[in-house]
Design a protein around this motif. Structure first.
Motif, PDB file in Angstrom:
ATOM      1  N   ARG A  70      10.925  -4.251 -18.610  1.00  0.00           N
ATOM      2  CA  ARG A  70      10.811  -3.300 -17.358  1.00  0.00           C
ATOM      3  C   ARG A  70       9.411  -3.545 -16.598  1.00  0.00           C
ATOM      4  O   ARG A  70       8.495  -3.808 -17.370  1.00  0.00           O
ATOM      5  CB  ARG A  70      10.923  -1.794 -17.791  1.00  0.00           C
ATOM      6  N   TYR A  71       9.782  -3.546 -15.137  1.00  0.00           N
ATOM      7  CA  TYR A  71       8.540  -3.707 -14.336  1.00  0.00           C
ATOM      8  C   TYR A  71       8.849  -2.246 -13.539  1.00  0.00           C
ATOM      9  O   TYR A  71       9.701  -2.134 -12.802  1.00  0.00           O
ATOM     10  CB  TYR A  71       8.484  -4.835 -13.449  1.00  0.00           C
ATOM     11  N   VAL A  72       7.827  -1.452 -13.663  1.00  0.00           N
ATOM     12  CA  VAL A  72       7.963  -0.181 -12.954  1.00  0.00           C
ATOM     13  C   VAL A  72       6.823  -0.162 -11.788  1.00  0.00           C
ATOM     14  O   VAL A  72       5.820  -0.394 -11.835  1.00  0.00           O
ATOM     15  CB  VAL A  72       7.635   1.090 -13.908  1.00  0.00           C
ATOM     16  N   ILE A  73       7.410   0.371 -10.497  1.00  0.00           N
ATOM     17  CA  ILE A  73       6.447   0.673  -9.257  1.00  0.00           C
ATOM     18  C   ILE A  73       6.617   2.086  -8.905  1.00  0.00           C
ATOM     19  O   ILE A  73       7.454   2.459  -8.699  1.00  0.00           O
ATOM     20  CB  ILE A  73       6.999  -0.122  -8.369  1.00  0.00           C
ATOM     21  N   GLU A  74       5.337   2.691  -9.361  1.00  0.00           N
ATOM     22  CA  GLU A  74       5.208   3.936  -8.767  1.00  0.00           C
ATOM     23  C   GLU A  74       4.933   3.927  -7.600  1.00  0.00           C
ATOM     24  O   GLU A  74       3.697   3.545  -6.888  1.00  0.00           O
ATOM     25  CB  GLU A  74       4.048   4.631  -9.626  1.00  0.00           C
ATOM     26  N   TYR A  75       5.575   4.789  -6.651  1.00  0.00           N
ATOM     27  CA  TYR A  75       5.393   4.575  -5.269  1.00  0.00           C
ATOM     28  C   TYR A  75       4.200   5.229  -4.731  1.00  0.00           C
ATOM     29  O   TYR A  75       3.387   4.671  -3.747  1.00  0.00           O
ATOM     30  CB  TYR A  75       6.684   5.130  -4.604  1.00  0.00           C
ATOM     31  N   GLY A  76       3.810   6.388  -5.204  1.00  0.00           N
ATOM     32  CA  GLY A  76       2.612   7.013  -4.920  1.00  0.00           C
ATOM     33  C   GLY A  76       1.229   6.163  -5.234  1.00  0.00           C
ATOM     34  O   GLY A  76       0.182   6.592  -4.680  1.00  0.00           O
ATOM     35  N   GLU A  77       1.390   5.335  -5.994  1.00  0.00           N
ATOM     36  CA  GLU A  77       0.294   4.704  -6.237  1.00  0.00           C
ATOM     37  C   GLU A  77       0.104   2.981  -5.841  1.00  0.00           C
ATOM     38  O   GLU A  77      -0.621   2.390  -6.050  1.00  0.00           O
ATOM     39  CB  GLU A  77       0.170   4.523  -8.068  1.00  0.00           C
TER      40      GLU A  77
END
Length: 264
Positions: free
Chosen positions: A240-247
């Protein structure tokens, strides 16, 4: 980062904008890698038939199978086992029905039988390693085309050309967070230490599409890569590669500047 430094999409060629009915993540990525072919296919709208690599066909079969597994079928599915069986059948049927004349086979995958084996291996690994897949699913293969006119970061953001895309899956957690999911069958995992512009473009495009459609801002984008061959060193077959939009506001800056460059 100063949020006010984010560009506003105002400078553009009206001629180009009127020729574009919409922009897609794949089209925007094509612009960055081959501007000439981008003009041929996206602006001139010339369709070029080309054979597809067998790895891409396997990837499409995985997408079809997971759509069925997550409820995207007219069949009445009562149990996880039934869903698994129907998904395997749907992916195998997809490969069987794909025109042989439009497939570029490889040394590793010389025929459809080997392709179906790799597809089944990838699907089984995904279902095994990602438990309770259906628990939080709210949409699967969600096709969207939206004119982006949203309140974002304290101001109104209007994009002159619509965005279009298909989100593989949308999950809503128990806490109410919306997670966008994109899965891809791969021969090797991406390097997490390298900046992946393709993921950045897709993540922001899907954010705006979902937000414009529902008025709900997604919390994160989750890319899930499914390895189609067994790891020699063992270990998970799904990464998994996760992108946290707020960060990751810089990703939005990158996207909006690319969007503007395309319309210049």
């Amino acid at each position: 980062m100063n949020i006010k430094s984010l560009p506003t999409v105002t400078k553009r060629s009206d001629a180009v904008a009127t020729q574009l009915p919409y922009l897609t993540p794949s089209g925007m990525i094509a612009f960055t890698t081959n501007p000439f072919m981008y003009k041929v296919t996206q602006i001139n709208r010339d369709h070029i038939d080309t054979a597809k690599g067998i790895s891409a066909v396997i990837g499409d079969a995985v997408h079809k199978a997971l759509e069925v597994y997550c409820g995207g079928t007219d069949e009445a599915i009562m149990t996880e086992s039934e869903a698994h069986t129907l998904a395997l059948a749907a992916g195998a049927e997809f490969i069987d029905q794909y025109n042989d004349g439009w497939i570029n086979y490889s040394d590793a995958v010389p025929d459809k039988q080997k392709a179906k084996e790799k597809f089944a291996f990838a699907l089984n690994c995904y279902i095994s390693e990602v438990p309770d897949i259906m628990k939080n699913v709210t949409h699967t293969e969600l096709a969207l085309k939206e004119h982006i006119d949203v309140e974002w970061n304290g101001k109104r953001l209007v994009l002159p050309v619509a965005l279009k895309g298909r989100i593989d899956r949308v999950d809503t957690t128990q806490d109410g967070d919306v997670e966008l999911v994109d899965y891809k069958a791969v021969g090797a995992f991406s390097n997490p230490e390298k900046i992946d512009g393709k993921k950045m473009i897709a993540a922001v495009a899907y954010y705006f599409l979902y937000y414009a459609k529902t008025k709900i801002a997604p919390k994160r984008m989750r890319f899930e890569e499914i390895k189609t061959s067994k790891n020699k060193e063992g270990g998970p077959q799904v990464r998994r590669y996760v992108i946290e939009y707020g960060e990751n506001l810089l990703f939005f800056q990158f996207f909006l500047r690319l969007y503007e460059d395309i319309l210049m």
